[in-house]
Design a protein around this motif. Structure first.
Motif, mmCIF file in Angstrom:
data_model
loop_
_atom_site.group_PDB
_atom_site.id
_atom_site.type_symbol
_atom_site.label_atom_id
_atom_site.label_comp_id
_atom_site.label_asym_id
_atom_site.label_seq_id
_atom_site.Cartn_x
_atom_site.Cartn_y
_atom_site.Cartn_z
ATOM 1 N N TYR A 76 -0.488 12.675 -0.055
ATOM 2 C CA TYR A 76 -0.003 12.921 -1.410
ATOM 3 C C TYR A 76 -1.031 13.640 -2.275
ATOM 4 O O TYR A 76 -0.717 14.083 -3.374
ATOM 5 C CB TYR A 76 0.407 11.601 -2.079
ATOM 6 N N GLU B 12 -4.184 10.353 3.185
ATOM 7 C CA GLU B 12 -3.614 10.477 1.844
ATOM 8 C C GLU B 12 -2.883 11.812 1.691
ATOM 9 O O GLU B 12 -3.347 12.718 1.009
ATOM 10 C CB GLU B 12 -4.708 10.337 0.783
ATOM 11 N N ASP C 241 -3.333 10.053 -8.101
ATOM 12 C CA ASP C 241 -3.330 11.109 -7.082
ATOM 13 C C ASP C 241 -4.211 12.287 -7.504
ATOM 14 O O ASP C 241 -4.722 13.011 -6.664
ATOM 15 C CB ASP C 241 -1.905 11.604 -6.820
ATOM 16 N N ARG D 81 0.836 -1.197 0.000
ATOM 17 C CA ARG D 81 0.000 0.000 0.000
ATOM 18 C C ARG D 81 0.873 1.249 0.000
ATOM 19 O O ARG D 81 1.878 1.302 0.693
ATOM 20 C CB ARG D 81 -0.882 0.027 1.242
ATOM 21 N N GLY D 82 0.455 2.221 -0.769
ATOM 22 C CA GLY D 82 1.160 3.500 -0.824
ATOM 23 C C GLY D 82 2.196 3.587 -1.920
ATOM 24 O O GLY D 82 2.618 4.680 -2.284
ATOM 25 N N ARG E 36 -1.051 4.727 -7.860
ATOM 26 C CA ARG E 36 -0.724 4.459 -6.460
ATOM 27 C C ARG E 36 -1.531 3.252 -5.972
ATOM 28 O O ARG E 36 -2.736 3.181 -6.207
ATOM 29 C CB ARG E 36 -1.034 5.676 -5.597
ATOM 30 N N VAL F 193 -3.550 1.501 -3.412
ATOM 31 C CA VAL F 193 -4.322 1.935 -2.254
ATOM 32 C C VAL F 193 -4.711 0.739 -1.382
ATOM 33 O O VAL F 193 -4.778 0.852 -0.165
ATOM 34 C CB VAL F 193 -5.565 2.737 -2.705
ATOM 35 N N ARG G 128 7.061 7.224 -0.604
ATOM 36 C CA ARG G 128 5.685 6.749 -0.453
ATOM 37 C C ARG G 128 4.956 7.783 0.333
ATOM 38 O O ARG G 128 3.924 7.900 0.640
ATOM 39 C CB ARG G 128 5.651 5.422 0.295
#
Length: 191
Positions: free
Chosen positions: A121, A119, A147, A67-68, A92, A94, A191
C-alpha cells in the motif's frame, strides 16, 4: 366547528412527523451500530486515502482489529489535537497485541514477528521510516502508521508518550471500509 380540510390535515401532519422521527431514529442507529461517515483531514494516508475523502467506518466488527486494516479511532489523549485535526484519526494497523515490531532490517523494511513486513500500500520509493524502534505491542493495543510515512503523525512519533504510541483497541470506531466521496474515488477499500 372545525373545517373538514383541517380535520383531514391533522392525521397527515401527525403521520409526517412520525415518519421524520422514525427516519432520525434509524439514521442514529445506523451511525451508532452499523457505519459512520468520516472526512479524511490530511494526506497522511496517501496514496490510499486523500485529504477530503469521505469514508465509511464499519462499526459491526467491534474492537477486534487485525493487521493491515485501516481503522478510524478516537485519538484524544494519545494523538495531538490542533484546530485543523479532529479527535478521530484514520491509520493502518501494523501490529496488534503480542506482536513484536521493529525498524528496520538491513533493507530498510519493518520487521514484524521476525519477518520482513510487506507493505504493498506504500507509494513506490517510500522510505519505511527514519524513526528507529524495537518493541512489543501489549495485549489490547495496536501500533498504527500512516501510508504516507513522510507526512504522518502516528505511533512512531508517540513512543515516549503515555501508552508508548500504542492505541487501545477499545478506541476503535470501526474499520474504514469504503470511500463514499468524491464519487470518482468511491469504492471499497481493500486491506
Amino acid at each position: 366547528m372545525p373545517s373538514t380540510s383541517s380535520t383531514r390535515r391533522r392525521p397527515l401532519l401527525v403521520a409526517a412527523a412520525a415518519c421524520v422521527v422514525l427516519l432520525l431514529v434509524v439514521a442514529f442507529g445506523v451511525r451508532q451500530f452499523v457505519a459512520a461517515p468520516f472526512r479524511v483531514p490530511s494526506g497522511s494516508m496517501e496514496p490510499t486515502l486523500r485529504s477530503g475523502d469521505v469514508i465509511l467506518a464499519d462499526r459491526t466488527g467491534g474492537t477486534a482489529v487485525q493487521r493491515g486494516e485501516l481503522v478510524v479511532f478516537d485519538g484524544s489523549g494519545y494523538f495531538p489535537k490542533d484546530g485543523a485535526i479532529s479527535r478521530y484519526w484514520v491509520k493502518r494497523v501494523v501490529a496488534v497485541g503480542g506482536d513484536s515490531i521493529r525498524c528496520c532490517d538491513d533493507g530498510g523494511h519493518l520487521v514484524l514477528n521476525g519477518e520482513r513486513l510487506e507493505e504493498p500500500y506504500l507509494a513506490p520509493g517510500t522510505d519505511t521510516t527514519t524513526v528507529r524502534f524495537d518493541l512489543e505491542v501489549p495485549e489490547g493495543r495496536m501500533f498504527v502508521l500512516g501510508d504516507n510515512r513522510a507526512d504522518s503523525t502516528d505511533s512512531r512519533f508517540l513512543l515516549g508518550s503515555p501508552g508508548g504510541g500504542m492505541i487501545p483497541t477499545d478506541r476503535v470506531i470501526g474499520e474504514a471500509s469504503r470511500i463514499v466521496w468524491p464519487l470518482g474515488r468511491a469504492g471499497r477499500l481493500d486491506r
